[in-house]
Scaffold this active site. Structure first.
Site, PDB file in Angstrom:
ATOM      1  N   GLU A 393       5.175 -20.364  37.269  1.00  0.00           N
ATOM      2  CA  GLU A 393       4.979 -21.419  36.269  1.00  0.00           C
ATOM      3  C   GLU A 393       6.199 -21.564  35.361  1.00  0.00           C
ATOM      4  O   GLU A 393       6.520 -22.671  34.920  1.00  0.00           O
ATOM      5  CB  GLU A 393       3.716 -21.149  35.450  1.00  0.00           C
ATOM      6  CG  GLU A 393       2.429 -21.091  36.259  1.00  0.00           C
ATOM      7  CD  GLU A 393       2.161 -22.334  37.101  1.00  0.00           C
ATOM      8  OE1 GLU A 393       2.708 -23.416  36.772  1.00  0.00           O
ATOM      9  OE2 GLU A 393       1.428 -22.216  38.106  1.00  0.00           O
ATOM     10  N   HIS A 396       8.539 -23.942  36.987  1.00  0.00           N
ATOM     11  CA  HIS A 396       8.171 -25.325  36.674  1.00  0.00           C
ATOM     12  C   HIS A 396       8.681 -25.719  35.288  1.00  0.00           C
ATOM     13  O   HIS A 396       9.250 -26.797  35.091  1.00  0.00           O
ATOM     14  CB  HIS A 396       6.646 -25.468  36.675  1.00  0.00           C
ATOM     15  CG  HIS A 396       6.017 -25.505  38.023  1.00  0.00           C
ATOM     16  ND1 HIS A 396       6.412 -26.362  39.016  1.00  0.00           N
ATOM     17  CD2 HIS A 396       4.994 -24.789  38.550  1.00  0.00           C
ATOM     18  CE1 HIS A 396       5.652 -26.184  40.094  1.00  0.00           C
ATOM     19  NE2 HIS A 396       4.795 -25.228  39.833  1.00  0.00           N
TER      20      HIS A 396
END
Length: 599
Positions: A393, A396
């Site tokens: 994450e 991202h």
């Protein structure tokens, strides 16, 4: 049930482990003000209806206003959804999100005349406007994209009607999300210590990783028996989603829902089909891995609930969140000092909502807007898998950070097709660090096991999901019904094909499709597999030659300034060829061979 096994309410979680949404809105009152501002501006943009072609300046004004509205709307929708995700049971934020979705539809409706009117402008005239109107060249790529999809753009009245249907079109996904996150209840099972543990979305995988086979089996059957009790309801939801996708594809004159979904990113359907073909051609490596797993676990039968537990029993890795952060910072050091400092900023500035609480949305994601810092939702447990989720994450988030700081708002986001590349590059780089630093044979086996599971779950499993999506859309496109029994039959047959003869494909797995939220994302999941393949290529390039890091950071900064295939090509990875997928699957085969020697 002991207190440490119970889910906490959100007010019992320390503030340092909750995200700080103030970079979006400092208060709900500010959200309301922006909500009203969007309504005001949406009324104003309608004044340009019928006028877009009159001059370059008018075209510039309407484009500027359109993206101003979109920018504020994005903040409104994101805040409402993230507040709801904190605790999906809260009525206030259910209302906020419902209002935000309706507002988003109204915005699409008010903007729906723009593209049809642009398409009515002669191409030579449009080029003249761009050349002679200061500021309009910013939108050149957007105009190219509009012209590319001219044959699939409808009249103003038709576009307006499709926009008005948007709120209804979101119903299957919204029902699934509320039912799956807020309403469905799972039983409790005994853990290894004989204590009651409530099955939840966040606890399911940790339970499936248990060393105690009875814990795994009970959790598996407890979860899926619950879904089986609602199989017809879930079939109706998914059938509605598929029919929605097909409706929009037909309305826009595409040959299939798949072609429609991929055309948004200018990705040919051959990329999708070639992925499935490549994986089919490499199923022997997967079947070999399953045979090794069965042997290592010393089982007469390898069941579906045996697929997540480590095959190295005495090398389990318990990783508290603070240790997770430290390891990630060390492991990602090849990404450069600037990159590492941004990761530290994310850890220290409350970008992350760390722990599970009652009512919290399951899973993990990175989100945010052009005007906010990135945010990460987690449901963290002290496992190796969860550490890699944090790294994933954060990839991202850093992609988003670089894109919006390099690009204007117009191109500050990035295509879904490349969305999983940065996240998985982080994972591959972190894994390389761990494999190079581990000394113990059993721990190396444990890491190899984990890495092979990443390939299994990201290339093989996501491609299986992608094939399932393709099949069920084809079924409806050919006039067949998606009953619960048909969905279960298709899904079970795919599991049998992908996992091979050494796995007992339990009847319960046939209902697994009912719990996968990505089946409501319109052919999204194949991009996990293509993104993973591109990420393996990037990670290897960065580790081999530091000069490749600059090209990779350039990719992160590109946003949506070009088509995703071109953005990757410029950075050195060509996804129009099968090479990245084939090379990733070759690495998987080599890792399987190494594990076989060490077992």
């Amino acid at each position: 049930m002991s207190d440490n096994k119970k889910l906490k309410d959100r007010n019992q979680i320390n503030e340092e482990y909750k995200w700080d949404l103030s970079s979006l809105f400092e208060s709900d009152e500010q959200w309301e003000e922006s909500f009203e501002k969007v309504k005001e501006l949406s009324s104003k943009i309608k004044e340009y209806k019928g006028r877009i072609s009159e001059s370059g300046n008018t075209l510039l004004e309407v484009m500027n206003l359109k993206y101003k509205i979109n920018r504020i709307t994005e903040n409104v929708v994101t805040y409402a959804k993230m507040k709801l995700d904190e605790d999906t049971r809260i009525d206030k934020y259910q209302g906020y999100f419902s209002r935000a979705e309706a507002l988003d539809v109204k915005v699409e409706e008010s903007n729906s005349f723009i593209i049809p009117e642009i398409l009515e402008i002669e191409e030579d005239t449009l080029n003249d406007y761009i050349k002679n109107t200061e500021g309009l060249s910013l939108y050149r790529h957007k105009f190219d994209e509009i012209l590319r999809q001219k044959n699939h753009t409808l009249s103003y009245a038709q576009e307006e009607l499709l926009a008005q249907a948007g709120d209804i079109a979101g119903t299957p996904q919204n029902i699934f999300s509320m039912f799956n996150n807020a309403d469905i209840k799972f039983p409790t099972v005994k853990d290894e210590n004989g204590e009651d543990v409530e099955i939840s979305h966040g606890m399911f995988i940790p339970l499936m990783e248990s060393k105690d086979r009875s814990v795994r089996e009970n959790a598996f059957k407890g979860l899926y028996s619950t879904y089986l009790g609602y199989k017809n309801t879930f079939a109706s939801m998914l059938s509605g989603e598929v029919k929605k996708n097909i409706f929009y594809a037909k309305a826009r004159k595409y040959n299939s829902a798949l072609e429609s979904a991929l055309d948004d990113n200018n990705v040919p359907t051959s990329v999708y089909d070639n992925l499935i073909k490549a994986v089919h051609n490499n199923l022997d490596s997967m079947h070999k891995y399953m045979k090794i797993r069965k042997k290592a676990l010393k089982l007469d039968e390898l069941h579906m609930y045996d697929l997540y537990t480590s095959i190295v029993k005495d090398a389990d890795m318990n990783i508290p969140y603070k240790e997770c952060q430290e390891t990630i910072l060390e492991g990602l050091s090849p990404m450069g000092e600037e990159y590492i400092n941004l990761v530290k900023q994310g850890f220290d500035s409350r970008w992350i909502d760390v722990y599970e609480n009652r009512g919290k949305r399951s899973g993990a994601y990175s989100w945010g807007t052009y005007d906010s810092n990135p945010f990460i939702l987690l449901n963290y447990h002290d496992t190796l898998n969860n550490m890699f989720t944090v790294a994933h994450e954060m990839g991202h988030s850093l992609h988003s950070y670089y894109s919006k700081h390099e690009q204007t708002y117009i191109y500050g986001g990035y295509s879904i097709f490349v969305a999983e590349v940065a996240s998985t590059t982080n994972e591959a780089t972190l894994m390389n660090y761990l494999l190079n630093t581990v000394k113990d044979k059993n721990q190396r086996l444990y890491l190899l096991n984990y890495y092979l599971e990443q390939f299994r779950s990201t290339i093989y499993r996501q491609t299986m999901f992608a094939e399932f999506e393709k099949i069920i859309h084809s079924e409806v496109e050919n006039g067949k019904a998606l009953t619960a029994d048909n969905l279960c039959r298709i899904y079970k047959e795919l599991n049998e094909k992908y996992y091979g003869p050494d796995v007992v494909v339990d009847e319960e797995i046939a209902i697994e499709w009912a719990r996968i939220p990505h089946f409501y994302y319109n052919f999204y999941v194949f991009q996990y597999a293509t993104g993973f393949s591109a990420a393996i290529a990037f990670s290897q390039k960065i580790l081999q030659n530091k000069e490749n890091l600059e090209r990779y950071i350039g990719f992160l900064k590109s946003g949506s300034s070009d088509y995703p295939i071109n953005v990757l090509k410029k950075a050195g990875v060509d996804m129009t060829t099968p090479d990245p997928v084939n090379n990733a699957l070759k690495l998987f085969g080599e890792l399987v061979d190494e594990m076989e020697k060490l077992i």
